[in-house]
Design a protein around this motif. Structure first.
Motif, mmCIF file in Angstrom:
data_model
loop_
_atom_site.group_PDB
_atom_site.id
_atom_site.type_symbol
_atom_site.label_atom_id
_atom_site.label_comp_id
_atom_site.label_asym_id
_atom_site.label_seq_id
_atom_site.Cartn_x
_atom_site.Cartn_y
_atom_site.Cartn_z
ATOM 1 N N ALA A 1 4.758 2.300 -2.069
ATOM 2 C CA ALA A 1 4.827 0.910 -2.517
ATOM 3 C C ALA A 1 3.444 0.257 -2.508
ATOM 4 O O ALA A 1 3.103 -0.503 -3.425
ATOM 5 C CB ALA A 1 5.791 0.130 -1.632
ATOM 6 N N MET A 2 2.649 0.554 -1.490
ATOM 7 C CA MET A 2 1.312 -0.042 -1.431
ATOM 8 C C MET A 2 0.417 0.497 -2.537
ATOM 9 O O MET A 2 -0.461 -0.218 -3.044
ATOM 10 C CB MET A 2 0.696 0.233 -0.062
ATOM 11 C CG MET A 2 1.384 -0.505 1.078
ATOM 12 S SD MET A 2 0.561 -0.270 2.657
ATOM 13 C CE MET A 2 -0.995 -1.091 2.362
ATOM 14 N N ARG A 3 0.631 1.742 -2.934
ATOM 15 C CA ARG A 3 -0.146 2.275 -4.052
ATOM 16 C C ARG A 3 0.242 1.600 -5.355
ATOM 17 O O ARG A 3 -0.609 1.385 -6.232
ATOM 18 C CB ARG A 3 0.059 3.783 -4.141
ATOM 19 C CG ARG A 3 -0.763 4.436 -5.249
ATOM 20 C CD ARG A 3 -0.715 5.934 -5.190
ATOM 21 N NE ARG A 3 -1.438 6.542 -6.301
ATOM 22 C CZ ARG A 3 -1.583 7.846 -6.473
ATOM 23 N NH1 ARG A 3 -1.072 8.688 -5.582
ATOM 24 N NH2 ARG A 3 -2.248 8.310 -7.512
ATOM 25 N N CYS A 4 1.511 1.252 -5.494
ATOM 26 C CA CYS A 4 1.955 0.569 -6.713
ATOM 27 C C CYS A 4 1.394 -0.848 -6.808
ATOM 28 O O CYS A 4 1.454 -1.457 -7.890
ATOM 29 C CB CYS A 4 3.483 0.518 -6.767
ATOM 30 S SG CYS A 4 4.236 2.055 -7.320
ATOM 31 N N LEU A 5 0.890 -1.389 -5.699
ATOM 32 C CA LEU A 5 0.251 -2.700 -5.766
ATOM 33 C C LEU A 5 -1.007 -2.679 -6.615
ATOM 34 O O LEU A 5 -1.495 -3.734 -7.027
ATOM 35 C CB LEU A 5 -0.081 -3.195 -4.357
ATOM 36 C CG LEU A 5 1.100 -3.617 -3.477
ATOM 37 C CD1 LEU A 5 0.625 -3.945 -2.079
ATOM 38 C CD2 LEU A 5 1.827 -4.802 -4.085
ATOM 39 N N ARG A 6 -1.550 -1.494 -6.879
ATOM 40 C CA ARG A 6 -2.749 -1.366 -7.711
ATOM 41 C C ARG A 6 -2.414 -0.947 -9.141
ATOM 42 O O ARG A 6 -3.306 -0.537 -9.888
ATOM 43 C CB ARG A 6 -3.706 -0.346 -7.083
ATOM 44 C CG ARG A 6 -4.138 -0.686 -5.676
ATOM 45 C CD ARG A 6 -5.269 0.219 -5.199
ATOM 46 N NE ARG A 6 -4.861 1.613 -5.136
ATOM 47 C CZ ARG A 6 -4.335 2.177 -4.042
ATOM 48 N NH1 ARG A 6 -4.153 1.457 -2.936
ATOM 49 N NH2 ARG A 6 -3.999 3.457 -4.042
ATOM 50 N N ALA B 1 8.500 -2.143 5.037
ATOM 51 C CA ALA B 1 7.530 -2.171 6.130
ATOM 52 C C ALA B 1 8.125 -2.822 7.369
ATOM 53 O O ALA B 1 9.069 -3.628 7.288
ATOM 54 C CB ALA B 1 6.266 -2.918 5.705
ATOM 55 N N GLU B 2 7.548 -2.474 8.503
ATOM 56 C CA GLU B 2 7.947 -3.083 9.764
ATOM 57 C C GLU B 2 7.279 -4.449 9.896
ATOM 58 O O GLU B 2 6.162 -4.661 9.431
ATOM 59 C CB GLU B 2 7.539 -2.197 10.945
ATOM 60 C CG GLU B 2 8.240 -0.840 10.974
ATOM 61 C CD GLU B 2 9.686 -0.947 11.422
ATOM 62 O OE1 GLU B 2 10.086 -2.056 11.838
ATOM 63 O OE2 GLU B 2 10.406 0.064 11.354
ATOM 64 N N LYS C 1 -1.729 -3.631 8.526
ATOM 65 C CA LYS C 1 -2.263 -3.086 7.276
ATOM 66 C C LYS C 1 -1.517 -3.644 6.069
ATOM 67 O O LYS C 1 -2.133 -4.035 5.059
ATOM 68 C CB LYS C 1 -2.173 -1.568 7.301
ATOM 69 C CG LYS C 1 -2.805 -0.890 6.095
ATOM 70 C CD LYS C 1 -2.738 0.618 6.204
ATOM 71 C CE LYS C 1 -3.372 1.289 4.988
ATOM 72 N NZ LYS C 1 -3.299 2.782 5.090
ATOM 73 N N VAL C 2 -0.197 -3.703 6.159
ATOM 74 C CA VAL C 2 0.601 -4.239 5.061
ATOM 75 C C VAL C 2 0.328 -5.728 4.885
ATOM 76 O O VAL C 2 0.205 -6.230 3.753
ATOM 77 C CB VAL C 2 2.097 -3.969 5.304
ATOM 78 C CG1 VAL C 2 2.946 -4.629 4.230
ATOM 79 C CG2 VAL C 2 2.366 -2.471 5.338
#
Length: 371
Positions: free
Chosen positions: A106-111, A129-130, A135-136
């Motif tokens: 999901a964090m990669r899709c933010l780019r 995410a927790e 980091k998130v």
């Protein structure tokens, strides 16, 4: 999706029709997952339907859909995935919270180059995410400067869930979106500040006070709610700043200022009460109604001047103002405010009888008939 594809004369693989069948046949869909075209929008729609089923069903555990999680992650991270928005939304409902693979995808899709996957990923992180993941939270904070409003709004909503409460660093980053050109982003920022900003932060409170005159009613309502959480009740400096908006030429700004003044001012603040009484004669019926209701909320011990001023609006041309005046007077009467005031009149004492009369005299009956 199958019907729409048939209308457009697009060939639909047989494996895509299982999305319309019970859960028992979804294993077949998973086994043929790789047989479908990488750009197949029908497959994305089918995955979205699976996610909806997973979200609305309590009878199936996360392990039931584990066979799709790996395929979804591969689809999101693949080089040919041009718009994996449905895959991101499905992953948010199928993967377990805290799954590092799902969170990283999901964090990669933010780019992503398209705003749809970025907005979907920002929203999905609130489920993947927790809470408190630094980091998130840092990544979502940077997304507040995204060029698309949907990404900024989704990032703000996720920060409300994941960011630590009363964090001044996160609150300062959120405050940068208060002047956003899109009203929905401003509203989300105000709500996020009410949840995340430290109580009594003067810079945040001043920024919220500046939004009292926003043209969008939802933003003004959010400002009112957040100020009640962050501001100190009865703060004279804050009350004076709100009172500055009472002289605005826009009736919506005056209405919002009157409402905020009635919520934040203390009952001992005579200047605030005087301002509310003055705006009982405002040309706008919305401002008059707000002033009457604010007086009923602020004043708990009325006097003759206030009672007369509010009672005069029982004949207001607007029925809404009349109803507000009746409600305020009824509130004062039910709180036994008027009786102590009337009982202090020197020319006439208002007292309840010690005990009800047991028998009527002839004189009382004759007097009743004369009346």
């Amino acid at each position: 999706s199958v019907q729409c594809a048939q209308e457009r004369r697009i060939p639909v693989p047989q494996t895509e029709k299982v999305v319309l069948k019970p859960l028992a046949t979804m294993q077949a869909f998973g086994s043929h997952f790789a047989d479908l075209d990488i750009f197949s929008w029908q497959r994305f729609a089918g995955i979205h339907e699976l996610a909806c089923l997973r979200a609305t069903s309590t009878a199936f555990g996360a392990s039931t859909f584990s066979f799709l999680v790996e395929g979804l992650v591969a689809l999101m991270l693949g080089d040919g995935a041009r718009n994996p928005r449905f895959a991101v939304q499905a992953l948010a409902h199928m993967a377990k919270r805290g799954d590092p693979t799902a969170v990283a995808a999901a964090m990669r899709c933010l780019r992503h180059t398209f705003f749809g996957p970025r907005a979907a990923a920002a929203s999905a992180l609130s489920l993947l995410a927790e809470a408190g993941d630094s980091k998130v939270v840092a990544t979502l904070t940077t997304q507040l400067q995204d060029c698309h409003a949907a990404v900024r709004e989704a990032s703000l909503a996720s920060l409300v869930i994941l960011a630590p409460r009363r964090d001044s660093v996160v609150a300062a980053a959120v405050a940068t979106t208060l002047n956003d050109a899109v009203s929905s982003v401003r509203r989300s920022a105000v709500i996020a500040l009410g949840c995340l900003a430290p109580r009594g932060d003067e810079a945040i409170i001043l920024a919220l006070v500046a939004l009292i005159g926003d043209h969008n009613i939802e933003v003004r309502r959010a400002v009112l709610s957040s100020l009640q959480v962050l501001a100190k009740h009865g703060d004279p400096m804050l009350v004076s700043m709100v009172a500055m908006h009472l002289g605005s030429t826009c009736r919506r700004i005056r209405q919002a200022a009157v409402v905020v003044l009635g919520r934040l001012a203390s009952a001992e603040n005579t200047a605030a009460i005087t301002e509310l009484v003055v705006h009982l004669g405002d040309t706008s019926r919305d401002v008059r109604k707000a002033a009457v209701m604010s007086l009923g909320r602020l004043v708990r011990c009325g006097n003759f001047a206030l009672i007369a001023a509010v009672a005069a609006h029982l004949e207001d041309p607007s029925w809404e103002v009349c109803k507000a005046a009746m409600a305020t007077l009824e509130q004062w009467i039910s709180a036994e405010v008027m009786f102590p005031i009337l009982s202090r009149q020197p020319e006439r004492q208002w007292r309840l009888p010690e005990s009800p009369p047991t028998r009527r005299s002839r004189k009382d009956v004759d007097g009743f008939h004369k009346f």
